[in-house]
Design a protein around this motif. Structure first.
Motif, PDB file in Angstrom:
ATOM      1  N   PRO A  51       0.834  -1.204   0.000  1.00 50.35           N
ATOM      2  CA  PRO A  51       0.000   0.000   0.000  1.00 50.35           C
ATOM      3  C   PRO A  51       0.865   1.249   0.000  1.00 50.35           C
ATOM      4  N   ALA A  52       0.373   2.277  -0.667  1.00 51.24           N
ATOM      5  CA  ALA A  52       1.120   3.536  -0.723  1.00 51.24           C
ATOM      6  C   ALA A  52       1.241   4.117   0.679  1.00 51.24           C
ATOM      7  N   PRO A  53       2.385   4.683   1.019  1.00 48.84           N
ATOM      8  CA  PRO A  53       2.536   5.274   2.364  1.00 48.84           C
ATOM      9  C   PRO A  53       1.582   6.440   2.554  1.00 48.84           C
ATOM     10  N   LEU A  54       1.092   6.588   3.785  1.00 44.40           N
ATOM     11  CA  LEU A  54       0.178   7.673   4.100  1.00 44.40           C
ATOM     12  C   LEU A  54       0.936   8.990   4.206  1.00 44.40           C
ATOM     13  N   THR A  55       0.303  10.059   3.762  1.00 38.36           N
ATOM     14  CA  THR A  55       0.876  11.398   3.896  1.00 38.36           C
ATOM     15  C   THR A  55       0.530  11.940   5.270  1.00 38.36           C
ATOM     16  N   LYS A  56       1.533  12.358   6.007  1.00 32.18           N
ATOM     17  CA  LYS A  56       1.309  12.850   7.363  1.00 32.18           C
ATOM     18  C   LYS A  56       0.878  14.317   7.326  1.00 32.18           C
ATOM     19  N   VAL A  57      -0.166  14.606   8.095  1.00 32.16           N
ATOM     20  CA  VAL A  57      -0.758  15.941   8.128  1.00 32.16           C
ATOM     21  C   VAL A  57      -0.994  16.325   9.589  1.00 32.16           C
ATOM     22  N   GLY A  78     -10.654   6.079  10.982  1.00 30.35           N
ATOM     23  CA  GLY A  78      -9.751   5.897   9.850  1.00 30.35           C
ATOM     24  C   GLY A  78     -10.273   6.443   8.535  1.00 30.35           C
ATOM     25  N   LEU A  79     -11.154   7.460   8.598  1.00 31.23           N
ATOM     26  CA  LEU A  79     -11.743   7.979   7.365  1.00 31.23           C
ATOM     27  C   LEU A  79     -10.713   8.726   6.528  1.00 31.23           C
ATOM     28  N   TRP A  80      -9.778   9.408   7.172  1.00 28.73           N
ATOM     29  CA  TRP A  80      -8.717  10.077   6.421  1.00 28.73           C
ATOM     30  C   TRP A  80      -7.756   9.075   5.801  1.00 28.73           C
ATOM     31  N   GLN A  81      -7.528   7.972   6.488  1.00 31.57           N
ATOM     32  CA  GLN A  81      -6.620   6.958   5.952  1.00 31.57           C
ATOM     33  C   GLN A  81      -7.139   6.400   4.631  1.00 31.57           C
ATOM     34  N   LYS A  82      -8.451   6.304   4.487  1.00 29.42           N
ATOM     35  CA  LYS A  82      -9.031   5.842   3.219  1.00 29.42           C
ATOM     36  C   LYS A  82      -8.637   6.761   2.067  1.00 29.42           C
ATOM     37  N   HIS A  83      -8.354   8.007   2.388  1.00 28.27           N
ATOM     38  CA  HIS A  83      -7.983   8.985   1.363  1.00 28.27           C
ATOM     39  C   HIS A  83      -6.481   9.280   1.356  1.00 28.27           C
ATOM     40  N   GLY A  84      -5.713   8.430   2.075  1.00 31.31           N
ATOM     41  CA  GLY A  84      -4.256   8.516   1.992  1.00 31.31           C
ATOM     42  C   GLY A  84      -3.578   9.415   3.003  1.00 31.31           C
ATOM     43  N   LEU A  85      -4.287   9.800   4.070  1.00 29.10           N
ATOM     44  CA  LEU A  85      -3.691  10.709   5.044  1.00 29.10           C
ATOM     45  C   LEU A  85      -3.555  10.062   6.417  1.00 29.10           C
ATOM     46  N   GLU A  86      -2.501  10.426   7.099  1.00 25.12           N
ATOM     47  CA  GLU A  86      -2.341  10.126   8.522  1.00 25.12           C
ATOM     48  C   GLU A  86      -2.365  11.472   9.245  1.00 25.12           C
ATOM     49  N   VAL A  87      -3.441  11.738   9.981  1.00 20.34           N
ATOM     50  CA  VAL A  87      -3.672  13.065  10.548  1.00 20.34           C
ATOM     51  C   VAL A  87      -3.363  13.069  12.035  1.00 20.34           C
ATOM     52  N   GLU A  88      -2.581  14.051  12.437  1.00 22.55           N
ATOM     53  CA  GLU A  88      -2.340  14.326  13.851  1.00 22.55           C
ATOM     54  C   GLU A  88      -3.212  15.527  14.227  1.00 22.55           C
ATOM     55  N   LEU A  89      -4.179  15.305  15.112  1.00 23.80           N
ATOM     56  CA  LEU A  89      -5.185  16.314  15.438  1.00 23.80           C
ATOM     57  C   LEU A  89      -4.957  16.859  16.840  1.00 23.80           C
ATOM     58  N   THR A  90      -4.990  18.193  16.975  1.00 24.23           N
ATOM     59  CA  THR A  90      -4.677  18.852  18.242  1.00 24.23           C
ATOM     60  C   THR A  90      -5.700  19.939  18.539  1.00 24.23           C
ATOM     61  N   ALA A 258      -5.188  18.632   0.388  1.00 24.06           N
ATOM     62  CA  ALA A 258      -6.357  19.413   0.811  1.00 24.06           C
ATOM     63  C   ALA A 258      -7.651  18.688   0.449  1.00 24.06           C
ATOM     64  N   GLU A 259      -7.698  18.110  -0.732  1.00 30.40           N
ATOM     65  CA  GLU A 259      -8.892  17.376  -1.150  1.00 30.40           C
ATOM     66  C   GLU A 259      -9.110  16.149  -0.263  1.00 30.40           C
ATOM     67  N   ALA A 260      -8.028  15.450   0.080  1.00 27.59           N
ATOM     68  CA  ALA A 260      -8.152  14.274   0.935  1.00 27.59           C
ATOM     69  C   ALA A 260      -8.606  14.665   2.341  1.00 27.59           C
ATOM     70  N   TYR A 261      -8.096  15.797   2.846  1.00 27.12           N
ATOM     71  CA  TYR A 261      -8.502  16.251   4.179  1.00 27.12           C
ATOM     72  C   TYR A 261      -9.998  16.580   4.188  1.00 27.12           C
ATOM     73  N   ALA A 262     -10.458  17.279   3.159  1.00 23.59           N
ATOM     74  CA  ALA A 262     -11.882  17.612   3.058  1.00 23.59           C
ATOM     75  C   ALA A 262     -12.725  16.347   2.904  1.00 23.59           C
ATOM     76  N   ALA A 263     -12.249  15.388   2.118  1.00 24.98           N
ATOM     77  CA  ALA A 263     -13.007  14.162   1.891  1.00 24.98           C
ATOM     78  C   ALA A 263     -13.214  13.386   3.187  1.00 24.98           C
ATOM     79  N   GLY A 264     -12.207  13.352   4.048  1.00 29.09           N
ATOM     80  CA  GLY A 264     -12.347  12.666   5.325  1.00 29.09           C
ATOM     81  C   GLY A 264     -13.406  13.308   6.203  1.00 29.09           C
ATOM     82  N   ILE A 265     -13.463  14.649   6.199  1.00 23.77           N
ATOM     83  CA  ILE A 265     -14.469  15.345   7.003  1.00 23.77           C
ATOM     84  C   ILE A 265     -15.868  15.105   6.443  1.00 23.77           C
TER      85      ILE A 265
END
Length: 358
Positions: A51-57, A78-90, A258-265
């Motif tokens: 699998p393609a590595p996730l982009t960290k955000v 894991g909704l962002w992971q479906k779109h290729g992102l690994e999100v650190e939320l603060t 940006a599109e992947a981040y919006a898609a997860g939301i």
């Protein structure tokens, strides 16, 4: 510098090869000629692609509110992971702190009050809103029981997280309706932390006289003896919502992120509305709701039209917010709102079928 075990092993093999002379060339495995070709095993099994590595955000939100629930669900499920992102939320409380983190590059996305962000966008038009799931206000002005009329807020202590935050912007917009100057005739009282539960405690302790609360904290304050002075939505004021922001150059250089981040939301919105159990679980975890009545009250307050299925930022609404605020902040008059809002990210997702029909 630490050497990996693989590199270390390779080094040992090279040393051994040099000591023994020239190493023989590697050869393909010998073909099994003892059996007919159709019965011979394959030389190498076909391997599934990695699998393609996730982009960290890195991302931040400014307030603990049910309006952030789609973001919490995106992280938890894991909704962002479906779109290729690994999100650190603060949680970074207050618009000034959120904006500072965005401009410093500490985070790539922030979620904040649209009303509070306009002054920052006037000074730094690179800050761009591109998604807003909060379609209408659920705020109520909760006050000490001896306050009977909005005009009695004059001279009172009004709770905010920090000067310039979302509650500050919303209350400042409402006070002139009652003949109160927000700059000179009230006492702004910071209550830090980013969690509206702090306002509930401050009201109960008599440290503030009023605060703008949303479910479930409004219900908790009422249970402590406070009262509702007015519903913010009933004032007929424009509402900037709780948009997601990034920098314009991020949209240009990292469009797919940006599109992947919006898609997860957007997936989070869908999950929040369709699955009451998971929606309430997110509120219980992130807003620390343990009272079943408060949990039900909060979920029902947000599951309908307050959370937008097609979360475009409403430029016309923000323009009205700007005009309402410009009386006290004349520097806003030069702000061209359409220049600090982006529609192209959601347009791209709409073309891919990720948004429901209008």
């Amino acid at each position: 510098m630490r050497v990996s075990l693989v590199a270390y092993a390779v080094g040992l093999l090279l040393i051994a090869a040099c000591a023994a002379g020239t190493a023989p060339a590697a050869r393909a495995p010998a073909e099994d000629t003892a059996r007919p070709a159709g019965e011979r095993p394959a030389l190498a099994a076909t391997q599934a692609p990695s699998p393609a590595p996730l982009t960290k955000v890195r991302a931040a939100y400014a307030v603990v509110s049910a309006g952030v629930a789609p973001v919490w669900l995106a992280l938890d499920h894991g909704l962002w992971q479906k779109h290729g992102l690994e999100v650190e939320l603060t949680l970074i409380s207050g618009a000034p702190n959120n904006v500072a983190a965005l401009l410093a590059g500490d985070v790539q996305f922030i979620q904040n009050s649209g009303d509070a962000m306009l002054p920052f966008q006037a000074r730094e038009p690179n800050i761009t809103a591109f998604l807003n799931t909060s379609a209408s206000s659920a705020h109520r002005m909760i006050v000490q029981p001896d306050i009977q009329r909005p005009e009695e807020l004059r001279g009172k202590r009004l709770g905010v997280f920090t000067l310039g935050d979302g509650n500050y912007a919303l209350i400042s917009k409402a006070l002139p309706l009652f003949g109160i100057n927000p700059e000179r005739e009230v006492l702004w009282t910071p209550v830090g932390g980013g969690n509206m539960g702090g306002f509930v405690g401050a009201l109960a302790a008599g440290a503030i006289d009023a605060a703008l609360l949303t479910p479930p904290t409004d219900l908790a304050a009422l249970n402590n003896g406070a009262k509702v002075l007015f519903n913010y939505a009933d004032l007929g004021l424009p509402y900037g919502g709780l948009p997601v922001y990034t920098l314009r150059n991020t949209l240009e250089s990292q469009r797919t992120v940006a599109e992947a981040y919006a898609a997860g939301i957007i997936d989070g919105v869908r999950l929040f509305k369709s699955d009451a159990q998971l929606g309430k679980a997110a509120l219980q975890k992130w807003a620390q709701l343990t009272d079943p009545a408060a949990l039900d009250w909060t979920y029902e307050a947000y599951r309908g039209d307050r959370v937008a299925d097609r979360p475009y930022v409403d430029v016309a609404q923000l323009e009205q917010v700007k005009e309402a605020m410009a009386t006290e902040q004349p520097e806003l008059r030069d702000l061209q709102v359409e220049r600090v809002v982006d529609r192209t990210v959601l347009d791209a997702l709409d073309r891919r079928g990720l948004l429901p029909p209008p």
